[in-house]
Design an enzyme around this catalytic site. Structure first.
Site, PDB file in Angstrom:
ATOM      1  N   ASP A   1      21.253 -23.865 -15.975  1.00  0.00           N
ATOM      2  CA  ASP A   1      22.342 -22.940 -16.283  1.00  0.00           C
ATOM      3  C   ASP A   1      23.658 -23.638 -15.980  1.00  0.00           C
ATOM      4  O   ASP A   1      23.717 -24.525 -15.121  1.00  0.00           O
ATOM      5  CB  ASP A   1      22.221 -21.665 -15.452  1.00  0.00           C
ATOM      6  CG  ASP A   1      21.085 -20.762 -15.911  1.00  0.00           C
ATOM      7  OD1 ASP A   1      20.716 -20.821 -17.097  1.00  0.00           O
ATOM      8  OD2 ASP A   1      20.574 -19.990 -15.082  1.00  0.00           O
TER       9      ASP A   1
ATOM     10  N   ASP B   1      20.423 -18.133 -23.004  1.00  0.00           N
ATOM     11  CA  ASP B   1      20.600 -16.775 -22.479  1.00  0.00           C
ATOM     12  C   ASP B   1      21.576 -15.985 -23.349  1.00  0.00           C
ATOM     13  O   ASP B   1      21.362 -14.798 -23.630  1.00  0.00           O
ATOM     14  CB  ASP B   1      21.129 -16.814 -21.042  1.00  0.00           C
ATOM     15  CG  ASP B   1      20.210 -17.528 -20.083  1.00  0.00           C
ATOM     16  OD1 ASP B   1      18.985 -17.545 -20.319  1.00  0.00           O
ATOM     17  OD2 ASP B   1      20.719 -18.066 -19.079  1.00  0.00           O
TER      18      ASP B   1
END
EC number: 3.4.23.36
Length: 164
Positions: free
Chosen positions: A123, A141
């Site tokens: 991330d 995401d």
């Protein structure tokens, strides 16, 4: 088979590939240019921070001991299979629904690839306001969330069409 591809939502699978590629390229760039947990601030509310997510959304079960890697991988693969089947069932006239499905598929496969390759998801996108931080996320995401949002829009759009 080619006719099924042209006449169903399967014709949008290229979008899943694009999402997957953009997701992996951005993650590769982050790994190549930032040390783990290093941050680059771009605005007063956004930065890039190289982090590892061993769990699911919002780091759910991130400290569970490793078994969650296989659970989340299995769930994502099953969801991709189910959504691909639904995609095949869409008609040529439908656009928003197959686009939503392909965003979800591409995002899910991007994160599955990370889990299988690294054991975690990379991330790097961080939004914040003063001391309030949204959990770090990535392109995959974002695609999954956009796909889910489009599913909701499509659901209400179709509800209005049925009521008329």
């Amino acid at each position: 088979m080619l006719n099924l591809f042209r006449q169903s939502g399967l014709r949008f699978l290229w979008l899943a590939v694009v999402v997957f590629v953009i997701d992996q390229v951005t993650k590769h760039w982050i790994v190549a240019n930032l040390e783990p947990y290093q941050a680059i601030q771009y605005t007063s509310f956004f930065n890039l921070t190289h982090v590892y997510n061993y769990g699911a959304a919002f780091s759910f079960l991130s400290d569970a001991g490793g078994w969650q890697r296989w659970l989340f991988t299995g769930i994502a693969i099953a969801v991709c299979g189910l959504v691909t089947w639904w995609l095949k069932e869409t008609t040529r006239q439908q656009v928003m629904l197959p686009v939503a499905f392909c965003l979800i598929i591409g995002g899910a496969l991007g994160n599955v690839f990370d889990r299988l390759l690294h054991g975690f998801v990379i991330d790097f996108l961080v939004l914040y306001y003063q001391d309030w931080y949204w959990p770090a996320f990535n392109v995959a995401d974002s695609a999954i969330c956009l796909g889910a949002f489009l599913l909701v829009i499509d659901m209400f759009k179709n509800k209005d069409n049925v009521n008329e």
